[in-house]
Design an enzyme around this catalytic site. Structure first.
Site, PDB file in Angstrom:
ATOM      1  N   GLU A  80      63.165   5.604  10.756  1.00  0.00           N
ATOM      2  CA  GLU A  80      64.471   6.237  10.592  1.00  0.00           C
ATOM      3  C   GLU A  80      64.965   6.761  11.932  1.00  0.00           C
ATOM      4  O   GLU A  80      64.586   7.870  12.351  1.00  0.00           O
ATOM      5  CB  GLU A  80      64.373   7.405   9.602  1.00  0.00           C
ATOM      6  CG  GLU A  80      63.922   7.000   8.215  1.00  0.00           C
ATOM      7  CD  GLU A  80      64.411   7.988   7.162  1.00  0.00           C
ATOM      8  OE1 GLU A  80      65.022   7.551   6.187  1.00  0.00           O
ATOM      9  OE2 GLU A  80      64.199   9.201   7.336  1.00  0.00           O
ATOM     10  N   GLY A 113      72.423  10.148   7.985  1.00  0.00           N
ATOM     11  CA  GLY A 113      73.555  10.933   7.488  1.00  0.00           C
ATOM     12  C   GLY A 113      74.780  10.871   8.383  1.00  0.00           C
ATOM     13  O   GLY A 113      75.723  11.634   8.206  1.00  0.00           O
ATOM     14  N   HIS A 170      59.540  13.653   7.451  1.00  0.00           N
ATOM     15  CA  HIS A 170      60.963  13.307   7.599  1.00  0.00           C
ATOM     16  C   HIS A 170      61.529  14.036   8.817  1.00  0.00           C
ATOM     17  O   HIS A 170      61.127  15.163   9.114  1.00  0.00           O
ATOM     18  CB  HIS A 170      61.727  13.705   6.330  1.00  0.00           C
ATOM     19  CG  HIS A 170      63.127  13.185   6.323  1.00  0.00           C
ATOM     20  ND1 HIS A 170      64.146  13.805   7.015  1.00  0.00           N
ATOM     21  CD2 HIS A 170      63.672  12.083   5.751  1.00  0.00           C
ATOM     22  CE1 HIS A 170      65.261  13.104   6.859  1.00  0.00           C
ATOM     23  NE2 HIS A 170      65.002  12.054   6.094  1.00  0.00           N
ATOM     24  N   SER A 174      71.606   5.809   7.005  1.00  0.00           N
ATOM     25  CA  SER A 174      72.916   5.261   6.616  1.00  0.00           C
ATOM     26  C   SER A 174      72.839   3.867   6.011  1.00  0.00           C
ATOM     27  O   SER A 174      73.749   3.054   6.211  1.00  0.00           O
ATOM     28  CB  SER A 174      73.890   5.292   7.802  1.00  0.00           C
ATOM     29  OG  SER A 174      74.104   6.625   8.228  1.00  0.00           O
ATOM     30  N   GLY A 199      69.213   7.997   1.734  1.00  0.00           N
ATOM     31  CA  GLY A 199      69.643   9.378   1.509  1.00  0.00           C
ATOM     32  C   GLY A 199      70.941   9.393   0.725  1.00  0.00           C
ATOM     33  O   GLY A 199      70.945   9.234  -0.499  1.00  0.00           O
ATOM     34  N   GLY A 200      72.047   9.552   1.432  1.00  0.00           N
ATOM     35  CA  GLY A 200      73.362   9.699   0.796  1.00  0.00           C
ATOM     36  C   GLY A 200      73.639   8.706  -0.323  1.00  0.00           C
ATOM     37  O   GLY A 200      74.063   9.098  -1.419  1.00  0.00           O
ATOM     38  N   GLU A 247      64.139  15.612   9.296  1.00  0.00           N
ATOM     39  CA  GLU A 247      64.695  16.952   9.030  1.00  0.00           C
ATOM     40  C   GLU A 247      63.582  17.992   8.961  1.00  0.00           C
ATOM     41  O   GLU A 247      63.761  19.131   9.356  1.00  0.00           O
ATOM     42  CB  GLU A 247      65.529  16.920   7.733  1.00  0.00           C
ATOM     43  CG  GLU A 247      66.853  16.207   7.967  1.00  0.00           C
ATOM     44  CD  GLU A 247      67.400  15.476   6.761  1.00  0.00           C
ATOM     45  OE1 GLU A 247      66.989  15.751   5.628  1.00  0.00           O
ATOM     46  OE2 GLU A 247      68.254  14.584   6.976  1.00  0.00           O
ATOM     47  N   ASN A 269      65.900   9.322  -1.322  1.00  0.00           N
ATOM     48  CA  ASN A 269      65.558  10.669  -0.847  1.00  0.00           C
ATOM     49  C   ASN A 269      66.763  11.563  -1.136  1.00  0.00           C
ATOM     50  O   ASN A 269      67.745  11.526  -0.411  1.00  0.00           O
ATOM     51  CB  ASN A 269      65.255  10.604   0.659  1.00  0.00           C
ATOM     52  CG  ASN A 269      65.043  11.977   1.256  1.00  0.00           C
ATOM     53  OD1 ASN A 269      64.909  12.969   0.543  1.00  0.00           O
ATOM     54  ND2 ASN A 269      65.019  12.048   2.591  1.00  0.00           N
ATOM     55  N   TRP A 270      66.650  12.336  -2.199  1.00  0.00           N
ATOM     56  CA  TRP A 270      67.796  13.146  -2.624  1.00  0.00           C
ATOM     57  C   TRP A 270      67.974  14.386  -1.756  1.00  0.00           C
ATOM     58  O   TRP A 270      68.944  15.109  -1.899  1.00  0.00           O
ATOM     59  CB  TRP A 270      67.637  13.561  -4.088  1.00  0.00           C
ATOM     60  CG  TRP A 270      67.722  12.433  -5.062  1.00  0.00           C
ATOM     61  CD1 TRP A 270      67.813  11.095  -4.790  1.00  0.00           C
ATOM     62  CD2 TRP A 270      67.726  12.533  -6.501  1.00  0.00           C
ATOM     63  NE1 TRP A 270      67.868  10.365  -5.946  1.00  0.00           N
ATOM     64  CE2 TRP A 270      67.819  11.218  -7.014  1.00  0.00           C
ATOM     65  CE3 TRP A 270      67.652  13.593  -7.397  1.00  0.00           C
ATOM     66  CZ2 TRP A 270      67.841  10.947  -8.387  1.00  0.00           C
ATOM     67  CZ3 TRP A 270      67.673  13.335  -8.760  1.00  0.00           C
ATOM     68  CH2 TRP A 270      67.774  12.018  -9.244  1.00  0.00           C
ATOM     69  N   LYS A 271      67.010  14.675  -0.899  1.00  0.00           N
ATOM     70  CA  LYS A 271      67.065  15.873  -0.047  1.00  0.00           C
ATOM     71  C   LYS A 271      67.331  17.111  -0.910  1.00  0.00           C
ATOM     72  O   LYS A 271      66.879  17.154  -2.044  1.00  0.00           O
ATOM     73  CB  LYS A 271      68.111  15.679   1.067  1.00  0.00           C
ATOM     74  CG  LYS A 271      67.882  14.361   1.810  1.00  0.00           C
ATOM     75  CD  LYS A 271      68.664  14.227   3.065  1.00  0.00           C
ATOM     76  CE  LYS A 271      68.336  12.882   3.707  1.00  0.00           C
ATOM     77  NZ  LYS A 271      68.987  12.695   4.990  1.00  0.00           N
TER      78      LYS A 271
HETATM   79  P1  PGA Z   1      70.912   8.697   4.898  1.00  0.00           P
HETATM   80  O1  PGA Z   1      69.477   9.425   4.918  1.00  0.00           O
HETATM   81  O2  PGA Z   1      70.762   7.442   4.084  1.00  0.00           O
HETATM   82  O3  PGA Z   1      71.839   9.698   4.242  1.00  0.00           O
HETATM   83  O4  PGA Z   1      71.278   8.410   6.309  1.00  0.00           O
HETATM   84  C1  PGA Z   1      68.282   8.699   5.029  1.00  0.00           C
HETATM   85  C2  PGA Z   1      67.115   9.642   5.089  1.00  0.00           C
HETATM   86  O5  PGA Z   1      67.231  10.696   5.722  1.00  0.00           O
HETATM   87  O6  PGA Z   1      66.030   9.387   4.507  1.00  0.00           O
END
Ligand code: PGA
Length: 255
Positions: free
Chosen positions: A167, A173, A95, A213, A234-235, A97, A9-11
């Site tokens: 999640e 993050g 998600h 994470s 994500g990251g 966010e 997930n590159w956001k």
């Molecule tokens: P993260 O994000 O790996 O940076 O914690 C995961 C996500 O939000 O899908």
């Protein structure tokens, strides 16, 4: 055995040229075996560029969101049909966010899932509790509400195609990863919920990713839990080396 699924997930990261560069690097460094499903979910503006690079590989493409309507006066929105037309097979829905910053609700999540399924896209549906909910011992009730709402009016044939992502919001993050035991406990609970909503066969077919994470150094243990069927990254998905290292952990878990 459920096939593991690792999705990046590159956001809101990477311009189109940057996305092409990262995708080329991932494609080149990755071996071509197919024991694990791999999905890239870049921003909408990068989808076409990424698809051009991966269309002849086994890497799949996913959107990060969609609107439930088919078309019309919804400025700034993207439909399931549009995602399909640029090569998407998957779409992330709900998600945290989106729930936190863009007023996504359990009801809109359900509408989006139906629209995705109608177009033949595989929804990756995110659920998870906030830190204060975990601390107040409300994790299970929050997850139960989110999962039940997500599957409202969806039959088991459709449900079996879906992917869930657990999640915990406090782990996204933040570098604060859930322990493998914490993850397994919730994944097992979700599997039980799915058994109650549908039946055992359906519950054992639906894949449940962990997200929050996940990194190369904690992925192996998380992915070895019996109900953890992959990762939503994500990251660490923004770095080809880290993303591939996680994929490789998932592969060794399938052996
Ligand atoms: P993260 O994000 O790996 O940076 O914690 C995961 C996500 O939000 O899908």
């Amino acid at each position: 055995m459920r096939k593991k699924i690792i999705a990046g997930n590159w956001k809101m990261n990477k311009t189109a040229p940057e996305a092409s560069e990262l995708t080329e690097e991932i494609k080149q460094k990755m071996d071509t075996s197919t024991e694990v499903d791999v999905v890239l979910c870049p921003p909408f503006t990068d989808l076409a560029a990424v698809y051009r690079i991966i269309h002849d590989s086994y890497i799949d493409l996913g959107g990060q969101n969609l609107h439930w309507e088919e078309k019309g006066a919804f400025t700034g929105e993207i439909s399931a049909d549009m995602l399909k037309s640029v090569g998407c097979h998957y779409v992330i829905i709900g998600h945290s966010e989106r729930r936190q910053y863009f007023e996504e609700t359990d009801e809109t999540v359900n509408k989006k899932i139906k629209s995705a399924l109608h177009e033949g896209l595989i929804p990756i549906v995110c659920v998870g509790e906030l830190l204060e909910e975990r601390e107040a011992d409300k994790t299970q009730s929050v997850i139960e509400t989110q999962v039940k709402a997500a599957f409202e009016d969806i039959d088991k044939i459709q449900a079996q195609k879906m992917v869930l992502a657990y999640e915990p919001v406090w782990a996204i993050g933040t570098g604060k990863v859930a322990t493998p035991e914490q993850a397994q406990e919730v994944h097992e609970f979700i599997r039980k919920l799915l058994t109650d909503i549908f039946d055992e066969e359906t519950a054992s077919t639906i894949r449940i990713q962990y997200g929050g994470s996940m990194k190369p150094d904690n992925a192996a243990e998380l992915l070895s839990q019996p109900d953890v069927d992959g990762g939503l990254i994500g990251g660490a998905s923004l770095d080809a080396g880290s993303f591939i290292a996680i994929i490789n952990h998932a592969k060794s878990n399938m052996e």
